[in-house]
Write a protein that holds these residues in place. Structure first.
Motif, PDB file in Angstrom:
ATOM      1  N   UNK A  64       0.839  -1.201   0.000  1.00 55.66           N
ATOM      2  CA  UNK A  64       0.000   0.000   0.000  1.00 55.66           C
ATOM      3  C   UNK A  64       0.873   1.251   0.000  1.00 55.66           C
ATOM      4  N   UNK A  65       1.937   1.253   0.788  1.00 56.87           N
ATOM      5  CA  UNK A  65       2.828   2.406   0.885  1.00 56.87           C
ATOM      6  C   UNK A  65       3.470   2.710  -0.470  1.00 56.87           C
ATOM      7  N   UNK A  66       3.942   1.655  -1.153  1.00 55.30           N
ATOM      8  CA  UNK A  66       4.579   1.827  -2.460  1.00 55.30           C
ATOM      9  C   UNK A  66       3.548   2.331  -3.469  1.00 55.30           C
ATOM     10  N   UNK A  67       2.381   1.758  -3.474  1.00 59.15           N
ATOM     11  CA  UNK A  67       1.335   2.208  -4.400  1.00 59.15           C
ATOM     12  C   UNK A  67       1.031   3.690  -4.203  1.00 59.15           C
ATOM     13  N   UNK A  68       0.954   4.125  -2.953  1.00 59.68           N
ATOM     14  CA  UNK A  68       0.688   5.539  -2.664  1.00 59.68           C
ATOM     15  C   UNK A  68       1.807   6.434  -3.167  1.00 59.68           C
ATOM     16  N   UNK A  69       3.063   6.015  -3.017  1.00 56.36           N
ATOM     17  CA  UNK A  69       4.192   6.809  -3.492  1.00 56.36           C
ATOM     18  C   UNK A  69       4.160   6.975  -5.004  1.00 56.36           C
ATOM     19  N   UNK A  70       3.904   5.887  -5.748  1.00 58.06           N
ATOM     20  CA  UNK A  70       3.861   5.967  -7.205  1.00 58.06           C
ATOM     21  C   UNK A  70       2.677   6.807  -7.667  1.00 58.06           C
ATOM     22  N   UNK A  71       1.590   6.814  -6.912  1.00 61.61           N
ATOM     23  CA  UNK A  71       0.398   7.574  -7.305  1.00 61.61           C
ATOM     24  C   UNK A  71       0.602   9.079  -7.177  1.00 61.61           C
TER      25      UNK A  71
END
Length: 72
Positions: A64-71
């Motif tokens: 979830x953390x990585x997805x948020x960063x890329x978004x």
């Protein structure tokens, strides 16, 4: 540039002056920190605008953390 961790491999390179390919394999849990995003920012600053191509066919998933960063 290649970022290799235990769970994920991320390759980033220019296809043309204004085009970047990001290829991901494995499970992205953030092992590379913000280094890939900083490199992408450098590409953007030098080109002014970019076409971003992402090959995620071999990705199993991302935290979830990585997805948020890329978004962002």
């Amino acid at each position: 540039m290649v970022y290799e961790g235990i769970h994920c491999r991320l390759e980033m390179g220019r296809l043309a002056e204004d085009a970047v390919l990001v290829k991901l394999t494995g499970w992205d849990v953030g092992e590379s920190g913000d280094a890939p995003l900083r490199l992408l920012d450098e590409h953007l600053k030098s080109a002014g605008s970019l076409q971003l191509f992402i090959d995620a066919r071999s990705v199993k998933g991302a935290s979830i953390e990585v997805s948020n960063e890329w978004a962002q």
